[in-house]
Design a protein around this motif. Structure first.
Motif, PDB file in Angstrom:
ATOM      1  N   MET A 133       0.829  -1.201   0.000  1.00  0.00           N
ATOM      2  CA  MET A 133       0.000   0.000   0.000  1.00  0.00           C
ATOM      3  C   MET A 133       0.866   1.255   0.000  1.00  0.00           C
ATOM      4  SD  MET A 133      -2.964   1.182   2.684  1.00  0.00           S
ATOM      5  CE  MET A 133      -1.784   1.581   3.987  1.00  0.00           C
ATOM      6  N   PHE A 134       1.900   1.294   0.854  1.00  0.00           N
ATOM      7  CA  PHE A 134       2.777   2.466   0.899  1.00  0.00           C
ATOM      8  C   PHE A 134       3.566   2.606  -0.398  1.00  0.00           C
ATOM      9  CE2 PHE A 134       1.622   3.003   5.183  1.00  0.00           C
ATOM     10  CZ  PHE A 134       2.133   4.200   5.648  1.00  0.00           C
ATOM     11  N   GLY A 135       3.965   1.471  -0.983  1.00  0.00           N
ATOM     12  CA  GLY A 135       4.650   1.531  -2.261  1.00  0.00           C
ATOM     13  C   GLY A 135       3.767   2.115  -3.349  1.00  0.00           C
ATOM     14  N   ALA A 136       2.514   1.674  -3.388  1.00  0.00           N
ATOM     15  CA  ALA A 136       1.576   2.207  -4.370  1.00  0.00           C
ATOM     16  C   ALA A 136       1.342   3.699  -4.156  1.00  0.00           C
ATOM     17  CB  ALA A 136       0.259   1.441  -4.301  1.00  0.00           C
ATOM     18  N   LEU A 137       1.268   4.116  -2.884  1.00  0.00           N
ATOM     19  CA  LEU A 137       1.107   5.537  -2.584  1.00  0.00           C
ATOM     20  C   LEU A 137       2.326   6.344  -3.055  1.00  0.00           C
ATOM     21  CD1 LEU A 137      -0.473   5.427   0.989  1.00  0.00           C
ATOM     22  CD2 LEU A 137      -1.541   6.352  -1.077  1.00  0.00           C
ATOM     23  N   GLY A 138       3.526   5.773  -2.896  1.00  0.00           N
ATOM     24  CA  GLY A 138       4.734   6.443  -3.376  1.00  0.00           C
ATOM     25  C   GLY A 138       4.726   6.605  -4.879  1.00  0.00           C
ATOM     26  N   PHE A 139       4.324   5.547  -5.579  1.00  0.00           N
ATOM     27  CA  PHE A 139       4.260   5.601  -7.044  1.00  0.00           C
ATOM     28  C   PHE A 139       3.217   6.616  -7.489  1.00  0.00           C
ATOM     29  CE2 PHE A 139       3.105   4.212 -11.278  1.00  0.00           C
ATOM     30  CZ  PHE A 139       4.307   3.811 -11.828  1.00  0.00           C
ATOM     31  N   LEU A 140       2.054   6.588  -6.845  1.00  0.00           N
ATOM     32  CA  LEU A 140       0.977   7.518  -7.177  1.00  0.00           C
ATOM     33  C   LEU A 140       1.423   8.965  -6.974  1.00  0.00           C
ATOM     34  CD1 LEU A 140      -2.737   7.153  -6.089  1.00  0.00           C
ATOM     35  CD2 LEU A 140      -1.557   9.301  -5.760  1.00  0.00           C
ATOM     36  N   THR A 141       2.026   9.237  -5.825  1.00  0.00           N
ATOM     37  CA  THR A 141       2.452  10.601  -5.501  1.00  0.00           C
ATOM     38  C   THR A 141       3.492  11.107  -6.483  1.00  0.00           C
ATOM     39  OG1 THR A 141       2.055  10.132  -3.151  1.00  0.00           O
ATOM     40  CG2 THR A 141       3.382  12.067  -3.674  1.00  0.00           C
ATOM     41  N   SER A 142       4.446  10.255  -6.828  1.00  0.00           N
ATOM     42  CA  SER A 142       5.535  10.702  -7.699  1.00  0.00           C
ATOM     43  C   SER A 142       5.067  10.947  -9.126  1.00  0.00           C
ATOM     44  CB  SER A 142       6.671   9.675  -7.693  1.00  0.00           C
ATOM     45  OG  SER A 142       6.226   8.431  -8.182  1.00  0.00           O
ATOM     46  N   THR A 143       4.209  10.064  -9.651  1.00  0.00           N
ATOM     47  CA  THR A 143       3.759  10.241 -11.031  1.00  0.00           C
ATOM     48  C   THR A 143       2.895  11.483 -11.173  1.00  0.00           C
ATOM     49  OG1 THR A 143       1.949   8.679 -10.562  1.00  0.00           O
ATOM     50  CG2 THR A 143       3.902   7.805 -11.668  1.00  0.00           C
ATOM     51  N   LEU A 144       2.029  11.711 -10.188  1.00  0.00           N
ATOM     52  CA  LEU A 144       1.141  12.866 -10.277  1.00  0.00           C
ATOM     53  C   LEU A 144       1.903  14.170 -10.027  1.00  0.00           C
ATOM     54  CD1 LEU A 144      -1.738  13.791 -10.734  1.00  0.00           C
ATOM     55  CD2 LEU A 144      -2.166  13.520  -8.287  1.00  0.00           C
ATOM     56  N   SER A 145       2.700  14.217  -8.960  1.00  0.00           N
ATOM     57  CA  SER A 145       3.442  15.449  -8.661  1.00  0.00           C
ATOM     58  C   SER A 145       4.492  15.730  -9.732  1.00  0.00           C
ATOM     59  CB  SER A 145       4.108  15.345  -7.289  1.00  0.00           C
ATOM     60  OG  SER A 145       5.087  14.308  -7.270  1.00  0.00           O
ATOM     61  N   GLY A 146       5.086  14.665 -10.288  1.00  0.00           N
ATOM     62  CA  GLY A 146       6.102  14.864 -11.324  1.00  0.00           C
ATOM     63  C   GLY A 146       5.542  15.546 -12.556  1.00  0.00           C
ATOM     64  N   GLY A 147       4.320  15.174 -12.945  1.00  0.00           N
ATOM     65  CA  GLY A 147       3.704  15.815 -14.098  1.00  0.00           C
ATOM     66  C   GLY A 147       3.441  17.290 -13.865  1.00  0.00           C
ATOM     67  N   ILE A 148       2.996  17.618 -12.658  1.00  0.00           N
ATOM     68  CA  ILE A 148       2.727  19.017 -12.323  1.00  0.00           C
ATOM     69  C   ILE A 148       4.028  19.820 -12.277  1.00  0.00           C
ATOM     70  CG2 ILE A 148       1.839  20.558 -10.541  1.00  0.00           C
ATOM     71  CD1 ILE A 148      -0.082  18.277  -9.745  1.00  0.00           C
ATOM     72  N   ILE A 149       5.042  19.259 -11.617  1.00  0.00           N
ATOM     73  CA  ILE A 149       6.320  19.966 -11.483  1.00  0.00           C
ATOM     74  C   ILE A 149       6.987  20.177 -12.840  1.00  0.00           C
ATOM     75  CG2 ILE A 149       8.665  19.802 -10.563  1.00  0.00           C
ATOM     76  CD1 ILE A 149       7.438  18.279  -8.165  1.00  0.00           C
ATOM     77  N   SER A 150       7.030  19.125 -13.656  1.00  0.00           N
ATOM     78  CA  SER A 150       7.712  19.241 -14.952  1.00  0.00           C
ATOM     79  C   SER A 150       6.995  20.198 -15.890  1.00  0.00           C
ATOM     80  CB  SER A 150       7.847  17.863 -15.601  1.00  0.00           C
ATOM     81  OG  SER A 150       6.573  17.312 -15.897  1.00  0.00           O
ATOM     82  N   ASN A 151       5.666  20.290 -15.782  1.00  0.00           N
ATOM     83  CA  ASN A 151       4.918  21.219 -16.620  1.00  0.00           C
ATOM     84  C   ASN A 151       5.312  22.662 -16.352  1.00  0.00           C
ATOM     85  OD1 ASN A 151       3.354  19.843 -18.439  1.00  0.00           O
ATOM     86  ND2 ASN A 151       1.493  19.868 -17.229  1.00  0.00           N
ATOM     87  N   TYR A 152       5.610  22.982 -15.095  1.00  0.00           N
ATOM     88  CA  TYR A 152       5.896  24.368 -14.716  1.00  0.00           C
ATOM     89  C   TYR A 152       7.391  24.665 -14.589  1.00  0.00           C
ATOM     90  CZ  TYR A 152       0.915  24.995 -13.757  1.00  0.00           C
ATOM     91  OH  TYR A 152      -0.453  25.085 -13.878  1.00  0.00           O
ATOM     92  N   TYR A 153       8.168  23.659 -14.178  1.00  0.00           N
ATOM     93  CA  TYR A 153       9.570  23.938 -13.846  1.00  0.00           C
ATOM     94  C   TYR A 153      10.566  23.070 -14.611  1.00  0.00           C
ATOM     95  CZ  TYR A 153       7.144  26.145  -9.940  1.00  0.00           C
ATOM     96  OH  TYR A 153       6.292  26.912  -9.178  1.00  0.00           O
ATOM     97  N   GLY A 154      10.100  22.173 -15.461  1.00  0.00           N
ATOM     98  CA  GLY A 154      11.007  21.299 -16.191  1.00  0.00           C
ATOM     99  C   GLY A 154      11.319  20.023 -15.417  1.00  0.00           C
ATOM    100  N   TYR A 155      12.213  19.201 -15.973  1.00  0.00           N
ATOM    101  CA  TYR A 155      12.484  17.882 -15.404  1.00  0.00           C
ATOM    102  C   TYR A 155      13.458  17.871 -14.219  1.00  0.00           C
ATOM    103  CZ  TYR A 155      10.096  16.333 -19.604  1.00  0.00           C
ATOM    104  OH  TYR A 155       9.156  16.149 -20.586  1.00  0.00           O
TER     105      TYR A 155
END
Length: 295
Positions: A133-155
């Protein structure tokens, strides 16, 4: 929650956060920013698994022989934290292959050892369930936040965040060693004759799982670029990974309970759904279609 449990679960979270960061965004960074070919992008996954597969066996042997799984987790997370930040300093995509190889070294043992420590603290079924469950939460958080961050600030900030997540978990696990005696797992010697005792039906299941993972891994290696070809933004790329993980978090406990008595049926259903998902990728005409059939 006790520090002994939280530290193990944080390791699963950090490792899957790393996976959720590098699976969708490293291929995009390599191709768009560094100009990598599709071959190099595919090799980023190949190199990682080529190293992590034997290393997971080696690290398991070391822990069996010497114990100290929490220490191994802490050291591995420190190494992973440094490696997660390195992509922002390279100027050629080939250097990313070296980084991925070393990620395979340091990341190989994290999920198995997190399962081991959590099982020791909570019991086998509950421990594996919580780390999942915690692993899935980590994957979920990173994929979603990564898309938001990269859209505004790059990779680069995406990789920096994953580095600090791993570092925080490393500190948590190393601090836990001060207050908690490390786990001393029981060991059993492996003998080749054990392979001959595995029933034929189990070998069939192993083969099916191998084929499923072989097909899936080939797709996922280039999945972000495929989404981009269909017109997806970085946010949609991250969301495509997030959709599947959200369902995993919600259904993990239910599936685990059903698997206790209907394991083969659940396994077969999973194979059929995977096949339908991969066919859906082929039939998709735009990126939004893939939100319904994400990996």
């Amino acid at each position: 929650m006790k520090l002994s449990v939280l530290s193990a679960l944080s390791a699963a979270f950090a490792m899957w956060f790393t996976i959720g960061t590098f699976a969708p965004y490293l291929p995009l960074y390599a191709a768009i920013t560094l100009g990598a070919s599709n071959f190099i992008v595919g090799m980023l996954s190949t190199v990682y698994f080529a190293v992590s597969t034997p290393m997971s066996t080696l690290m398991g042997y070391i822990v069996d022989k010497f114990g100290r799984p929490r220490l191994v987790i802490g050291i591995s997370l420190v190494g992973l934290s440094m490696l997660n930040m390195l992509p922002i300093f390279v100027d050629r995509p080939e250097y990313l292959l070296v980084i991925r190889a070393f990620q395979g070294v340091f990341g190989a043992s994290l999920i198995p050892l997190a399962n081991l420590v959590a099982s020791y603290e909570l019991g086998a079924g509950k421990g594996v369930g919580y780390t999942g469950m915690f692993g899935a939460l980590g994957f979920l958080t990173s994929t979603l936040s990564g898309g938001i961050i990269s859209n505004y600030y790059g990779y680069p900030p995406v990789f920096i965040v994953s580095s600090f997540v791993a570092l925080f978990s490393a500190i948590l696990n190393l601090v836990s060693l001060i207050k908690i005696a490390d786990v001393k797992p029981g060991t059993a010697k492996f003998k080749l004759k054990y392979l001959r005792e595995i029933p034929f039906t189990i070998w069939i299941i192993y083969l099916c799982m191998f084929l499923r993972q072989a097909g899936g891994s080939g797709i996922w290696a280039l999945f972000p670029l495929y989404l981009r070809d269909l017109g997806a933004s970085d946010f949609i790329v991250g969301l495509a990974y997030t959709v599947s993980t959200t369902f995993q978090v919600c259904l993990m406990k239910y599936i685990a309970e059903k698997s206790e008595v209907k394991a083969l049926k659940i396994f077969l259903i999973g194979l059929v759904l995977s096949a339908l998902t991969f066919i859906g990728y082929y039939l998709a005409w735009n990126a939004y279609c893939l939100l319904y059939t994400s990996p």
